[in-house]
Each structure stands twice: as structure tokens, then as C-alpha cells.
Write an enzyme that holds these catalytic residues in place. Structure first.
Site, mmCIF file in Angstrom:
data_model
loop_
_atom_site.group_PDB
_atom_site.id
_atom_site.type_symbol
_atom_site.label_atom_id
_atom_site.label_comp_id
_atom_site.label_asym_id
_atom_site.label_seq_id
_atom_site.Cartn_x
_atom_site.Cartn_y
_atom_site.Cartn_z
ATOM 1 N N GLY A 174 10.026 81.998 62.438
ATOM 2 C CA GLY A 174 8.854 81.821 63.290
ATOM 3 C C GLY A 174 7.521 82.076 62.612
ATOM 4 N N GLY A 231 14.788 75.797 47.796
ATOM 5 C CA GLY A 231 14.620 76.746 48.881
ATOM 6 C C GLY A 231 15.779 77.704 49.027
ATOM 7 N N GLY A 278 4.606 80.520 54.753
ATOM 8 C CA GLY A 278 3.689 79.904 55.701
ATOM 9 C C GLY A 278 2.564 80.834 56.118
ATOM 10 N N CYS A 312 5.089 72.397 63.282
ATOM 11 C CA CYS A 312 4.772 73.474 64.220
ATOM 12 C C CYS A 312 4.503 72.908 65.616
ATOM 13 C CB CYS A 312 3.541 74.234 63.746
ATOM 14 S SG CYS A 312 3.784 75.016 62.160
ATOM 15 N N THR A 368 13.439 71.443 57.521
ATOM 16 C CA THR A 368 14.776 71.710 58.034
ATOM 17 C C THR A 368 15.160 70.810 59.213
ATOM 18 O OG1 THR A 368 13.852 73.462 59.423
ATOM 19 C CG2 THR A 368 14.782 74.113 57.296
ATOM 20 N N ASN A 393 2.401 72.262 56.936
ATOM 21 C CA ASN A 393 3.642 72.225 57.692
ATOM 22 C C ASN A 393 3.324 71.664 59.074
ATOM 23 O OD1 ASN A 393 5.977 72.647 59.122
ATOM 24 N ND2 ASN A 393 5.925 74.878 58.977
#
Length: 302
Positions: free
Chosen positions: A72, A265, A46, A130, A193, A127
Site C-alpha cells: 500500500g 524485483g 514508491g 494507484c 503486478t 506508478n
């Protein structure tokens, strides 16, 4: 040998096997272990507009049939990627795709625009799980309005293939999928996830530093298959499936549920060569069953 190539808008994959963001670094870390050119696409970790330190340790925990993480989005920011990582990955003989995150639609759009200028990066994956800081920390991807706001902002400034990664932590993932398609997504990838937690009974504390984390691995595969199947029936853009894929059999299940391609993954942490093994396994299955192309089995189940 059957044809393994698949098409996602303008993105042509030599085979349907990709790596999931955050599990394969920038690809460089694996180049001595696996032939990167045999992977259909590598989605790098990311990347955000500004550098992020990530969460405090501990931020990973093993679970039955999976793992939890709350890393994170630790990264050095998009400018660092453009200046220092891109020159090292641009000549890898596969599709190098950047996973983009942000804390506001403008952040996402600016980050995407800077990557848009990189000639050898043919696609990005958004993504949208967030935190939306303007709405008090709620993830963009859990509401249609939030998801649309990010995709529309990025679409105005990004001109290549746009993949949107969907959160499973919603009531109806098909609504989110239709919303991002209408906002300009070229494909969707799912699932991200599932939220979970782990407890240390001796310390009487949660294991992870922030209490909760994202659950990945084989435990989530049945949920992922169900959601991929649901979404593939309601959108007209390609679906990329992920969630607990460990073997070629797992990958074939996702393809038959309607995924055009898949991402691997957690399995990369167990076997760094798993991507090529899955690719070869798909090829062997297709040959054994007399298929001329992998496209013959995409969405094959009723």
C-alpha cells in the site's frame, strides 16, 4: 567486453539492469551486500506527496512461483525523501530514480515537481496503477483518459526523463502505452503486478488484509514478455521490461522482445546480489555470441 550502456532519453545507463521499485528500498539497505555502482539504475520505493501508512498486516503472501503483496505504498512522503533520504543517496555512483505515486493528477504533479528540484535525481517513474479517487477508486492506468491526465499534469511540471509504469490489468496495454507517449512520456516500464488473491483454508479467509494484492515473480514472466513485445512494436519511445526476471537468460529474453533496459524485483528478496549476477550474465552471453554491444540484441526477435 561488449558495450552494455543504453540510453533512455537523457538518462544514460552504464548497463541495462535496474531494480524495481519497492524491492530494493532506497538502495542503502543493500550497499553492504552488492556494489551499487555496478547496477544501471536504482528505482527507489514508491513516494507520495503526503506520508502513507500502508495497509494493515498481513500484506505479503508466498505463491507458487511468485508472491502477492498489498503493502500500500507505505512511505514518509516526498518532503521526508528530499530532506532525509536524498542527502544519503545523491552520491551513489549510479542513476537514482524515484517512483512517484498519487491519488490525483495534481498530487502526482506536485510530488514530481519537488523531485525535479533535486539535481542528482535524473528521472522519475510514474506508478499510474494507484486509485483515482475522483473516479471512485479506479486506477488511472486502466484507461487512456486516466493515464493521459496524470502524464500531462506531470509533464507540465517535471523537466527530466519521465518513465511511466504501465498496469497489465487492462484489455489492451498498447492503447495505454500510445496514450502516455502522446501525453509526453519519455519511456514506459512494464509490467506492474497482476491482481491476485490467496486463501487460508483453515481460517476460511483470504490471506491478505485487503483481500487482493499484486502478483509478481516468475509466474508472470510469460505475460510480461508478451506485453513488452506488443508495446515495443507500437511506440517510438524506449520500453523497460520487468516481470519475473530471475536470471540473465530472463533478462536477455526481455531485451530481445524489444526492451531497452530491464528491472529486477522479486528476485532481490531471494538473492540480494542478483542484479550484478544478471549484469555479468548478459555481458558473458554477448561475448560468447560475438556481440559488440547490447544494442545489437534489443528487439532482435521477429
Amino acid at each position: 567486453m561488449a558495450r552494455l550502456d543504453v540510453q533512455i532519453k537523457d538518462l544514460k545507463l552504464k548497463n541495462p539492469v535496474m531494480t524495481a521499485s519497492g524491492t530494493f528500498g532506497y538502495g542503502l539497505e543493500f550497499q553492504d551486500l552488492v556494489p551499487l555502482s555496478e547496477i544501471g539504475g536504482i528505482i527507489v520505493k514508491g513516494t507520495t506527496l503526503k506520508p502513507r501508512e500502508g495497509n494493515d498486516y498481513p500484506r505479503m503472501a508466498e505463491t507458487p512461483m511468485g508472491m502477492l503483496n498489498c503493502v500500500g505504498l507505505q512511505n514518509k512522503g516526498v518532503d521526508y525523501f528530499c530532506q532525509h533520504i536524498y542527502p544519503l543517496v545523491k552520491d551513489i555512483d549510479t542513476n537514482m530514480i524515484v517512483n512517484v505515486s498519487g491519488s490525483s493528477p495534481d498530487d502526482y504533479a506536485e510530488c514530481a515537481a519537488r523531485i525535479d528540484a533535486l539535481e542528482r535525481i535524473p528521472a522519475i517513474e510514474l506508478n499510474i496503477s494507484c486509485p483515482n479517487v475522483k473516479d471512485g477508486g479506479m486506477a488511472f492506468g486502466v484507461t487512456c483518459q486516466g493515464a493521459e491526465s496524470v502524464v500531462r499534469a506531470v509533464r507540465r511540471r517535471y523537466h527530466k526523463t519521465l518513465i511511466v509504469k504501465l498496469s497489465p490489468n487492462v484489455t489492451d496495454i498498447t492503447e495505454i502505452a500510445r496514450a502516455v507517449e502522446a501525453a509526453g512520456a519519455d519511456a514506459v516500464s512494464l509490467i506492474n503486478t497482476l491482481m491476485g488473491t490467496a486463501v487460508d483454508i483453515e481460517r476460511r479467509k483470504r490471506v491478505l488484509s485487503i483481500g487482493t494484492g499484486g502478483l509478481s515473480g516468475p509466474a508472470i514472466k510469460p505475460v510480461a514478455l508478451r506485453m513488452v513485445s506488443q508495446v515495443a512494436k507500437v511506440v517510438n519511445i524506449p520500453v523497460i521490461g520487468l516481470g519475473g526476471i530471475m536470471t540473465a537468460t530472463d533478462a536477455l529474453e526481455f531485451l530481445m522482445c524489444g526492451a531497452t533496459a530491464i528491472e529486477i524485483g522479486t528476485a532481490n528478496f531471494i538473492d540480494p546480489t542478483v542484479t550484478v549476477k544478471v549484469r555479468n550474465g548478459i555481458d558473458e552471453w554477448l561475448d560468447k555470441h560475438g556481440c559488440q554491444s547490447v544494442s545489437e540484441i534489443i528487439g532482435a526477435i521477429e
